[in-house]
Write an enzyme that holds these catalytic residues in place. Structure first.
Site, PDB file in Angstrom:
ATOM      1  N   THR A   7     100.941  36.379  13.035  1.00 33.00           N
ATOM      2  CA  THR A   7     100.342  37.307  14.001  1.00 33.00           C
ATOM      3  C   THR A   7     101.372  37.849  14.964  1.00 33.00           C
ATOM      4  OG1 THR A   7      98.197  36.225  13.847  1.00 33.00           O
ATOM      5  CG2 THR A   7      98.617  37.428  15.868  1.00 33.00           C
ATOM      6  N   SER A  17     100.465  33.124   7.590  1.00 35.86           N
ATOM      7  CA  SER A  17     100.841  31.735   7.264  1.00 35.86           C
ATOM      8  C   SER A  17      99.752  30.958   6.538  1.00 35.86           C
ATOM      9  CB  SER A  17     101.317  30.979   8.500  1.00 35.86           C
ATOM     10  OG  SER A  17     100.245  30.505   9.278  1.00 35.86           O
ATOM     11  N   ASP A  28      98.583  29.467  11.934  1.00 31.52           N
ATOM     12  CA  ASP A  28      97.607  28.704  11.137  1.00 31.52           C
ATOM     13  C   ASP A  28      98.191  27.494  10.407  1.00 31.52           C
ATOM     14  OD1 ASP A  28      95.597  30.293  12.040  1.00 31.52           O
ATOM     15  OD2 ASP A  28      95.401  31.495  10.230  1.00 31.52           O
TER      16      ASP A  28
HETATM   17  C1  SIN Z   1      98.268  33.577  13.513  1.00 34.39           C
HETATM   18  O1  SIN Z   1      99.477  33.704  13.426  1.00 34.39           O
HETATM   19  O2  SIN Z   1      97.729  33.294  14.619  1.00 34.39           O
HETATM   20  C2  SIN Z   1      97.315  33.718  12.370  1.00 34.39           C
HETATM   21  C3  SIN Z   1      97.937  34.277  11.149  1.00 34.39           C
HETATM   22  C4  SIN Z   1      98.995  33.386  10.589  1.00 34.39           C
HETATM   23  O3  SIN Z   1      98.907  32.163  10.692  1.00 34.39           O
HETATM   24  O4  SIN Z   1      99.927  33.949   9.973  1.00 34.39           O
END
Ligand code: SIN
Length: 315
Positions: A16, A62, A96
């Site tokens: 994110t 992730s 994640d």
């Molecule tokens: C995030 O980064 O908060 C969710 C998406 C991910 O884990 O890549």
């Protein structure tokens, strides 16, 4: 910012922190892993005077983290840490599975220099994006004299690789170190250290070579105890072929009698079984009459990684 004067290397893997949404008010309907590492760094003018090297190792949400990416990431981290003029490595990562990557890297590298994972809960396009501050804080930690081992920095809190776990789906301060508490806080670019840096895990010596050289990574699955749990999931996994099983037990690692019988049978057939807990806090405390070994305080996802590394070292 406190810095050792040595170069900090920023390795990007997506998440994110590199995500974009169509509207600045949208904090959930975004696409992760869109911006490159150069763009992440360029968004922070304060970094202009910091000696940095950047590299895009992967570009994933992730939830899709893979062993292939872990292999590449571990090799790149190892490569950069071996350079005399590099003080530490920062890894941008999705929230994640961040705790899994952190545990994995600590287990296989046990680095004497700092490796700092950071992330964001809001995309880079958000009205109040948290990624730039988290990245700045992570670079400050990586440049702090005496820092070592794998840690995670999010919302001004520094967590050790062993303890860190995502505990909230939405809040910016999404991580916790549970009973252990954080390693420290980052305040205006300075680290306030509360306890020791992560220590090498003696159970994982030689793990990097084993993981990198593996022709096939052991298949270890996680099953959970719950009301009405039984033997069916374990039986299906055994029929499909599995090398290890981690069970997320209830409470102090307790198991429904049907599930426990199936797991004991799997263990008797040579499949390694480890008992963890689905509780977010605390650890499984062993008793003399336990049928299945406990996870030495590791959460189910981290116990799975430890078991994969153990199986590789036994191979
Ligand atoms: C995030 O980064 O908060 C969710 C998406 C991910 O884990 O890549």
């Amino acid at each position: 910012m406190q810095v050792t004067g040595k170069k900090i290397v920023v390795l990007a893997t997506g998440g994110t922190i590199a995500g974009t949404a169509a509207a600045a008010t949208d904090n959930i309907g975004y696409t992760a892993a869109q911006l490159g590492v150069q763009e992440l760094v360029a968004a922070i003018p304060a970094l202009a005077s910091v000696p940095l090297e950047t590299e895009q190792v992967a570009q994933v949400d992730s939830k899709d983290m893979s062993f292939e990416i872990w292999r590449e990431l571990a090799l790149r981290v190892g490569h950069w840490l071996a350079q005399d003029d590099v003080g530490g490595v920062v890894i941008t990562h999705g929230t994640d599975t961040l705790e899994e990557t952190a545990y994995f890297l600590q287990a296989v590298l046990a680095p004497a220099k700092p490796v700092v994972l950071t992330c964001a809960m809001r995309p880079a396009t958000a009205l109040l994006a948290d990624g730039p501050q988290n990245l700045l804080d992570a670079i400050a930690v990586a440049g702090t004299p005496g820092a070592s081992g794998v840690v995670a920095v999010c919302a001004g809190v520094v967590h050790g690789a062993l303890d860190v776990a995502k505990q909230h789906t939405y809040r910016l301060d999404a991580f916790s170190s549970g009973d252990a508490g954080p390693i420290g806080f980052v305040e205006e670019g300075r680290l306030r250290l509360l306890r020791d840096w992560p220590m090498p895990d003696e159970h994982a010596a030689g793990a990097l070579k084993n993981f990198v050289d593996a022709d096939r990574w052991p298949r270890v699955e996680i099953v959970m105890n719950h009301a009405g749990a039984g033997a069916a999931v374990v039986a299906a996994l055994m029929a499909h072929g599995v090398d290890g099983l981690v069970v997320a037990g209830t409470g102090n690692g307790t198991l429904h009698h049907g599930l426990e019988a199936a797991l004991c049978q799997a263990q008797a057939q040579g499949v390694k079984v480890v008992r963890s807990t689905r509780c977010a806090q605390g650890r499984v405390l062993a008793k003399p009459d336990d049928n299945l070994p406990d996870s030495r305080g590791l959460s189910p996802v981290k116990a799975r990684i430890a078991l994969i590394l153990e199986l590789l070292s036994d191979a």
